[in-house]
Design an enzyme around this catalytic site. Structure first.
Site, PDB file in Angstrom:
ATOM      1  N   ASP A  27      -1.897  -1.300  10.377  1.00 48.30           N
ATOM      2  CA  ASP A  27      -2.031  -1.346   9.638  1.00 48.30           C
ATOM      3  C   ASP A  27      -2.642  -2.543   8.960  1.00 48.30           C
ATOM      4  OD1 ASP A  27      -0.949   1.102   8.234  1.00 48.30           O
ATOM      5  OD2 ASP A  27       0.917  -0.540   7.135  1.00 48.30           O
ATOM      6  N   LYS A  76       0.891  -1.214  -0.183  1.00 48.09           N
ATOM      7  CA  LYS A  76      -0.203   0.127   0.256  1.00 48.09           C
ATOM      8  C   LYS A  76       1.288   1.077  -0.222  1.00 48.09           C
ATOM      9  CE  LYS A  76       0.767   1.102   4.840  1.00 48.09           C
ATOM     10  NZ  LYS A  76       1.630   2.172   5.343  1.00 48.09           N
TER      11      LYS A  76
HETATM   12  O1  C5P Z   1       0.429  -1.041  15.235  1.00 46.92           O
HETATM   13  P1  C5P Z   1       1.988  -1.227  14.648  1.00 46.92           P
HETATM   14  O2  C5P Z   1       2.649  -2.831  15.573  1.00 46.92           O
HETATM   15  O3  C5P Z   1       2.985  -1.122  13.303  1.00 46.92           O
HETATM   16  O4  C5P Z   1       2.579   0.610  15.864  1.00 46.92           O
HETATM   17  C1  C5P Z   1       4.386   0.331  15.969  1.00 46.92           C
HETATM   18  C2  C5P Z   1       4.940   1.311  16.457  1.00 46.92           C
HETATM   19  O5  C5P Z   1       4.692   2.437  15.400  1.00 46.92           O
HETATM   20  C3  C5P Z   1       3.602   1.667  17.745  1.00 46.92           C
HETATM   21  O6  C5P Z   1       4.234   0.668  18.574  1.00 46.92           O
HETATM   22  C4  C5P Z   1       3.698   3.037  17.390  1.00 46.92           C
HETATM   23  O7  C5P Z   1       4.648   3.693  18.222  1.00 46.92           O
HETATM   24  C5  C5P Z   1       4.011   3.247  16.543  1.00 46.92           C
HETATM   25  N1  C5P Z   1       2.300   3.606  15.806  1.00 46.92           N
HETATM   26  C6  C5P Z   1       1.776   5.413  16.770  1.00 46.92           C
HETATM   27  N2  C5P Z   1       0.524   5.384  15.964  1.00 46.92           N
HETATM   28  C7  C5P Z   1      -0.012   4.705  15.033  1.00 46.92           C
HETATM   29  C8  C5P Z   1       0.654   3.327  14.737  1.00 46.92           C
HETATM   30  C9  C5P Z   1       1.735   3.114  15.189  1.00 46.92           C
HETATM   31  O8  C5P Z   1       2.246   5.563  17.701  1.00 46.92           O
HETATM   32  N3  C5P Z   1      -1.126   4.901  14.516  1.00 46.92           N
END
Ligand code: C5P
Length: 284
Positions: A133, A7
């Site tokens: 995601d 994406k």
């Molecule tokens: O959800 P995901 O594992 O992809 O997120 C990785 C990191 O990215 C989270 O631990 C956080 O630090 C940051 N993040 C965030 N806000 C989001 C998505 C991700 O702060 N909406």
């Protein structure tokens, strides 16, 4: 074989930091025509037997496909006996959602195998357990994501065209980029970029922003240097996908995307390990 598409985030606003450490977002995501492939078969042995053509990706606890399998098992109360094979093409740490898409493909494959409907709420819960995601890739197409990125609505006005991707040979750390970002404390956007029609990709591109661009360039100065080399070539704006490291520019026609890719490659001569790729931006 299940296709796990990449994406891009055409537009990404970071609205605020939340009590749980994540950030509330408003982002426009679309799949692009570039994918990993995942094969899932039932096996005699307990758990998930893993194979992948990329030796760097093992069946470790941080592997999103393995995490998806575990989340599926927990949410759906199923004991797994599967063998999975991943053909890895998408770069990692690239902001293209490759790992998240692989995880979603795993959930889709396991749901089919266990007779669970593709719109079952437990699948979306398992997806959100794995990463922000992942729910997008259960549906795919063109979506507007809010909350952590996990609440999805169809975009009534998807972009139909091409993107030239600029693919640095390094990734960026999502937690570090979010950590360096200052939310804009903006409750609502005047009119979001998809809220009214556009004449062409150039006009649309002027409306698009990614609030993580400056943070990503601060965390990874090499990214800022690459952006500086390609942004503005032929007056084309260059955007960041997700938290990076992929940069992209939008075009209506494939020929224009390819011609601009050639111009970008010349500008990147001597800039180190970086590639370009033209992809179709998908709306279904
Ligand atoms: O959800 P995901 O594992 O992809 O997120 C990785 C990191 O990215 C989270 O631990 C956080 O630090 C940051 N993040 C965030 N806000 C989001 C998505 C991700 O702060 N909406």
């Amino acid at each position: 074989m299940l296709r796990a598409y990449a994406k891009i985030n055409l537009h990404l606003r970071v609205l605020r930091k939340r009590a749980d450490g994540f950030h509330d977002l408003l982002t426009w995501m679309q799949r692009v025509d570039w994918f990993d492939e995942l094969e899932i078969r039932s096996a005699d042995t307990d758990g998930v037997a893993w194979s992948c053509d990329d030796a760097r990706l093992g069946p470790t606890a941080d592997n999103l496909v393995i995490r998806a399998a575990n989340a599926f098992g927990e949410r759906c109360g199923v004991r797994l006996h599967v063998a999975v094979r991943l053909v890895k093409r998408l770069p990692q740490g690239a902001g293209l959602g490759g790992g998240s898409s692989d995880a979603a493909a795993m959930l889709i494959g396991l749901a089919r195998m266990h007779g669970i409907a593709s719109n079952d709420a437990r699948l979306f819960e398992a997806a959100a357990d794995v990463g922000s995601d992942v729910p997008f890739f259960l549906g795919g197409g063109a979506a507007i994501a809010t909350d952590r990125g996990t609440v999805l609505a169809a975009n009534p006005r998807p972009f139909d065209g091409f993107a030239t991707l600029i693919l640095p040979g390094f990734g960026t750390s999502t937690p570090r980029v979010y950590g360096a970002c200052r939310p804009r404390a903006m409750e609502t956007e005047e009119t979001p970029p998809w809220g009214r029609s556009w004449k062409d990709a150039e006009e649309l591109s002027l409306r698009l922003e990614n609030d993580l661009l400056h943070a990503a360039c601060a965390v990874e100065p090499r990214l800022g240097a690459l952006w500086g080399r390609v942004n503005g070539i032929d007056d084309v704006r260059v955007h960041l996908s997700g938290s990076g490291s992929t940069l992209f520019a939008l075009f209506d026609e494939e020929a224009a995307a390819r011609a601009w890719a050639a111009r970008a490659e010349s500008a990147l001569t001597g800039a180190g390990d970086v590639a370009t790729r033209v992809v179709r931006v998908l709306s279904d």
